[in-house]
Design a protein around this motif. Structure first.
Motif, short mmCIF file in Angstrom:
data_model
loop_
_atom_site.label_atom_id
_atom_site.label_comp_id
_atom_site.label_asym_id
_atom_site.label_seq_id
_atom_site.Cartn_x
_atom_site.Cartn_y
_atom_site.Cartn_z
N TYR A 57 1.65 94.93 43.22
CA TYR A 57 2.04 93.59 43.63
C TYR A 57 3.49 93.37 43.24
O TYR A 57 3.99 93.94 42.27
CB TYR A 57 1.18 92.53 42.95
N GLN A 86 6.39 90.32 42.39
CA GLN A 86 6.54 88.93 42.02
C GLN A 86 8.03 88.65 41.79
O GLN A 86 8.68 89.30 40.97
CB GLN A 86 5.75 88.60 40.75
N MET A 92 2.38 86.07 43.41
CA MET A 92 2.12 87.50 43.42
C MET A 92 1.87 87.91 44.87
O MET A 92 0.96 87.41 45.51
CB MET A 92 0.86 87.79 42.61
N GLY A 116 3.76 94.58 33.88
CA GLY A 116 4.83 94.53 34.86
C GLY A 116 6.04 95.36 34.49
O GLY A 116 6.30 95.63 33.31
N GLN A 160 -1.34 83.80 33.61
CA GLN A 160 -0.23 84.70 33.29
C GLN A 160 0.59 84.10 32.16
O GLN A 160 1.25 83.07 32.34
CB GLN A 160 0.65 84.94 34.52
#
Lengths: 115, 111
Positions: free
Chosen positions: A35, A37, A43, A109, B38
């Motif tokens: 994904y 972002q 996302m 990430g 998140q």
């Protein structure tokens, strides 16, 4: 809980160079995803991968992008050549079964900065 | 086309107050529904998910969500927020092996 590891956490490269983002998915998972972002926003799905093949990809998955998982090692996203608009945080995810009902487990990430 | 809408980009509440984060989806059938959180510099973590049955589902850390077929909604709630709940919350829908995320709602909990 299950962990997805992404290496490196931050990568800075010059436009036009190649970059490879590495993902170590949960060990018994079979489905893998990338994904994208931008600036902490939505996302956006890039691609999913199963049994050595790309199952589905979005329009964001440009021709310069490729994914593979050779011999059950890292699941990688390669961008060659990179462009300025590729700057984003890229998240890897994995799941035990296909995405409809299964929980996706995300890595922390890789922040890619293209100069 | 399917979509997920989170109408509030940012919500600010005081610690100890109740919380509702809104989510609406558009899809002809009932999809699988998720809420993810998140925290800064981290990936998304699952809070809860709904497939069928009781429309109120319980998640981690005191969160719950209620599915409403008539309203096509899946709002997230918490009775009393803590400062550590400050994060970005994403609603997601899943069908045909794809997951679609909303734009996210940033929750700020004031001390």
């Amino acid at each position: 809980g299950p962990k997805v590891l992404q290496i490196p956490s931050h990568q800075i490269i010059d436009m036009g160079q190649m970059v490879t983002l590495n993902c170590d998915p949960v060990s018994n998972h079979l489905y893998f995803y990338w994904y994208k972002q931008i600036l902490g926003q939505q996302m956006e799905f890039l691609v999913n991968f199963y049994n050595g093949k790309v199952m589905e990809k979005s329009k964001l998955f440009k021709d310069q992008f490729s994914v593979e998982r050779p011999d059950g090692s890292y699941f990688t996203l390669k961008i060659q050549p990179t462009a300025l608009e590729d700057s984003a945080v890229y998240f890897c995810a994995s799941s035990l079964a296909s995405a409809s009902a299964e929980t996706l487990y995300f890595g922390s990430g890789t922040r890619l900065t293209v100069l | 086309a399917q979509s997920v809408t989170q109408p509030d980009a940012r919500v600010t509440v005081s610690e100890g107050a109740s919380l509702q984060l809104r989510c609406k989806y558009s899809y002809s059938a009932t999809p699988y529904l998720f809420w993810y959180v998140q925290y800064p510099r981290q990936g998304l973590q699952l809070l809860l998910k709904y497939y069928s049955g009781d429309p109120v589902v319980q998640g981690v850390n005191g969160f719950e969500a209620e599915f409403s077929k008539s309203n096509s909604s899946f709002h997230l709630r918490k009775a009393s927020v803590h400062w550590s709940d400050s994060a970005v919350y994403f609603c997601a829908v899943s069908y045909n092996n794809r997951i679609f995320f909303g734009d996210g709602t940033q929750l700020v909990v004031k001390p």
